[in-house]
Design a protein around this motif. Sequence first.
Motif, PDB file in Angstrom:
ATOM      1  N   ASN A   1     -17.238  -2.987  -5.908  1.00 22.42           N
ATOM      2  CA  ASN A   1     -17.142  -2.582  -4.495  1.00 22.42           C
ATOM      3  C   ASN A   1     -15.966  -3.273  -3.816  1.00 22.42           C
ATOM      4  O   ASN A   1     -15.232  -2.660  -3.034  1.00 22.42           O
ATOM      5  CB  ASN A   1     -18.444  -2.926  -3.755  1.00 22.42           C
ATOM      6  N   THR A   2     -15.761  -4.523  -4.118  1.00 23.07           N
ATOM      7  CA  THR A   2     -14.639  -5.263  -3.534  1.00 23.07           C
ATOM      8  C   THR A   2     -13.313  -4.660  -3.988  1.00 23.07           C
ATOM      9  O   THR A   2     -12.401  -4.453  -3.176  1.00 23.07           O
ATOM     10  CB  THR A   2     -14.714  -6.751  -3.956  1.00 23.07           C
ATOM     11  N   VAL A   3     -13.190  -4.354  -5.250  1.00 23.35           N
ATOM     12  CA  VAL A   3     -11.960  -3.752  -5.786  1.00 23.35           C
ATOM     13  C   VAL A   3     -11.711  -2.390  -5.139  1.00 23.35           C
ATOM     14  O   VAL A   3     -10.579  -2.055  -4.772  1.00 23.35           O
ATOM     15  CB  VAL A   3     -12.040  -3.656  -7.327  1.00 23.35           C
ATOM     16  N   MET A   4     -12.762  -1.588  -4.960  1.00 22.40           N
ATOM     17  CA  MET A   4     -12.605  -0.256  -4.343  1.00 22.40           C
ATOM     18  C   MET A   4     -12.127  -0.387  -2.892  1.00 22.40           C
ATOM     19  O   MET A   4     -11.259   0.382  -2.444  1.00 22.40           O
ATOM     20  CB  MET A   4     -13.932   0.499  -4.397  1.00 22.40           C
ATOM     21  N   ARG A   5     -12.666  -1.338  -2.155  1.00 24.69           N
ATOM     22  CA  ARG A   5     -12.223  -1.533  -0.763  1.00 24.69           C
ATOM     23  C   ARG A   5     -10.747  -1.951  -0.727  1.00 24.69           C
ATOM     24  O   ARG A   5      -9.976  -1.482   0.121  1.00 24.69           O
ATOM     25  CB  ARG A   5     -13.102  -2.583  -0.078  1.00 24.69           C
ATOM     26  N   LEU A   6     -10.352  -2.829  -1.651  1.00 18.82           N
ATOM     27  CA  LEU A   6      -8.943  -3.244  -1.693  1.00 18.82           C
ATOM     28  C   LEU A   6      -8.033  -2.073  -2.028  1.00 18.82           C
ATOM     29  O   LEU A   6      -6.933  -1.932  -1.462  1.00 18.82           O
ATOM     30  CB  LEU A   6      -8.758  -4.377  -2.707  1.00 18.82           C
ATOM     31  N   ILE A   7      -8.455  -1.214  -2.936  1.00 17.30           N
ATOM     32  CA  ILE A   7      -7.648  -0.043  -3.312  1.00 17.30           C
ATOM     33  C   ILE A   7      -7.502   0.898  -2.123  1.00 17.30           C
ATOM     34  O   ILE A   7      -6.401   1.412  -1.837  1.00 17.30           O
ATOM     35  CB  ILE A   7      -8.268   0.676  -4.530  1.00 17.30           C
ATOM     36  N   GLU A   8      -8.601   1.147  -1.400  1.00 20.61           N
ATOM     37  CA  GLU A   8      -8.539   2.033  -0.233  1.00 20.61           C
ATOM     38  C   GLU A   8      -7.621   1.463   0.845  1.00 20.61           C
ATOM     39  O   GLU A   8      -6.832   2.184   1.466  1.00 20.61           O
ATOM     40  CB  GLU A   8      -9.946   2.251   0.322  1.00 20.61           C
ATOM     41  N   LYS A   9      -7.709   0.143   1.079  1.00 21.25           N
ATOM     42  CA  LYS A   9      -6.856  -0.506   2.075  1.00 21.25           C
ATOM     43  C   LYS A   9      -5.389  -0.391   1.672  1.00 21.25           C
ATOM     44  O   LYS A   9      -4.527  -0.086   2.500  1.00 21.25           O
ATOM     45  CB  LYS A   9      -7.275  -1.967   2.202  1.00 21.25           C
ATOM     46  N   ARG A  10      -5.115  -0.596   0.378  1.00 26.64           N
ATOM     47  CA  ARG A  10      -3.742  -0.520  -0.118  1.00 26.64           C
ATOM     48  C   ARG A  10      -3.211   0.913  -0.002  1.00 26.64           C
ATOM     49  O   ARG A  10      -2.048   1.124   0.373  1.00 26.64           O
ATOM     50  CB  ARG A  10      -3.714  -1.004  -1.574  1.00 26.64           C
ATOM     51  N   ALA A  11      -4.060   1.898  -0.295  1.00 27.76           N
ATOM     52  CA  ALA A  11      -3.630   3.299  -0.195  1.00 27.76           C
ATOM     53  C   ALA A  11      -3.312   3.650   1.257  1.00 27.76           C
ATOM     54  O   ALA A  11      -2.329   4.358   1.545  1.00 27.76           O
ATOM     55  CB  ALA A  11      -4.723   4.216  -0.737  1.00 27.76           C
ATOM     56  N   PHE A  12      -4.134   3.127   2.183  1.00 24.40           N
ATOM     57  CA  PHE A  12      -3.891   3.372   3.609  1.00 24.40           C
ATOM     58  C   PHE A  12      -2.567   2.750   4.037  1.00 24.40           C
ATOM     59  O   PHE A  12      -1.761   3.384   4.739  1.00 24.40           O
ATOM     60  CB  PHE A  12      -5.063   2.778   4.408  1.00 24.40           C
ATOM     61  N   GLN A  13      -2.275   1.515   3.576  1.00 20.87           N
ATOM     62  CA  GLN A  13      -1.012   0.855   3.909  1.00 20.87           C
ATOM     63  C   GLN A  13       0.169   1.589   3.270  1.00 20.87           C
ATOM     64  O   GLN A  13       1.233   1.720   3.876  1.00 20.87           O
ATOM     65  CB  GLN A  13      -1.038  -0.605   3.434  1.00 20.87           C
ATOM     66  N   ASP A  14      -0.014   2.074   2.048  1.00 23.47           N
ATOM     67  CA  ASP A  14       1.062   2.790   1.359  1.00 23.47           C
ATOM     68  C   ASP A  14       1.444   4.071   2.094  1.00 23.47           C
ATOM     69  O   ASP A  14       2.617   4.473   2.095  1.00 23.47           O
ATOM     70  CB  ASP A  14       0.662   3.106  -0.081  1.00 23.47           C
ATOM     71  N   LYS A  15       0.479   4.728   2.733  1.00 25.69           N
ATOM     72  CA  LYS A  15       0.792   5.949   3.505  1.00 25.69           C
ATOM     73  C   LYS A  15       1.744   5.616   4.649  1.00 25.69           C
ATOM     74  O   LYS A  15       2.707   6.354   4.917  1.00 25.69           O
ATOM     75  CB  LYS A  15      -0.482   6.572   4.058  1.00 25.69           C
ATOM     76  N   TYR A  16       1.489   4.516   5.346  1.00 18.31           N
ATOM     77  CA  TYR A  16       2.368   4.121   6.442  1.00 18.31           C
ATOM     78  C   TYR A  16       3.760   3.740   5.931  1.00 18.31           C
ATOM     79  O   TYR A  16       4.776   4.094   6.546  1.00 18.31           O
ATOM     80  CB  TYR A  16       1.765   2.964   7.248  1.00 18.31           C
ATOM     81  N   PHE A  17       3.813   3.004   4.808  1.00 20.59           N
ATOM     82  CA  PHE A  17       5.117   2.661   4.236  1.00 20.59           C
ATOM     83  C   PHE A  17       5.893   3.912   3.833  1.00 20.59           C
ATOM     84  O   PHE A  17       7.098   4.016   4.032  1.00 20.59           O
ATOM     85  CB  PHE A  17       4.961   1.730   3.026  1.00 20.59           C
ATOM     86  N   MET A  18       5.190   4.887   3.216  1.00 26.72           N
ATOM     87  CA  MET A  18       5.843   6.116   2.790  1.00 26.72           C
ATOM     88  C   MET A  18       6.348   6.902   4.012  1.00 26.72           C
ATOM     89  O   MET A  18       7.500   7.367   4.037  1.00 26.72           O
ATOM     90  CB  MET A  18       4.865   6.977   1.988  1.00 26.72           C
ATOM     91  N   ALA A  19       5.537   7.016   5.043  1.00 30.62           N
ATOM     92  CA  ALA A  19       5.959   7.757   6.247  1.00 30.62           C
ATOM     93  C   ALA A  19       7.132   7.052   6.906  1.00 30.62           C
ATOM     94  O   ALA A  19       8.115   7.697   7.331  1.00 30.62           O
ATOM     95  CB  ALA A  19       4.788   7.879   7.214  1.00 30.62           C
TER      96      ALA A  19
END
Length: 181
Positions: free
Chosen positions: A145-163
């Motif tokens: 569960n901890t790893v999944m939350r970190l992955i989701e947070k990273r994916a959310f941050q990556d969207k902002y970096f990409m935009a």
Amino acid sequence: VVENEVQARIDNIFSSLERLEILSSKEPPNRRQNAKLRLEQLKYDVQHLQSALRGFRQRRQAREQQERQRQELLARTFAPNDSATSIPIDESLQLTESLQSAHRGMDELIGSGTSILQGLRDQRVTLKGTQKKLLDVANMLGLSNTVMRLIEKRAFQDKYFMAGGMLLTCLLMGLILHYLT
């Protein structure tokens, strides 16, 4: 004399067990349960020895009484037609048989109790193993569960970096196009 010496040693063991019981309560909590289990086993064994000693004493006293009765019987002179010469053999035989059957019943009961106790010990070991496996699975799920939350947070941050990167690239291309033309 030997019986009294054995009884004195058993009494000494009982007093030592009482001291051990006090000391076992001072053990660390992780070793206290094991110490108490061993102490209870020792108490059971000593009680078994105590009952065996009592049984031995009773058998010895019965033999001595039988020997006295035998000597009295051999020393007795019988007169013809004496009404006091009858010996209650049937009652003694029935008493002996009932005592033997009670002794066998107690032995079977002790054997049954020992096997039940061993079964409970085996179940305890099995349940401890199962508990450990469940805790391992729970820890693994918590980690997942901890790893999944970190992955989701990273994916959310990556969207902002990409935009942001796309916006910056478009802006740079627009500036280059504006200055070159």
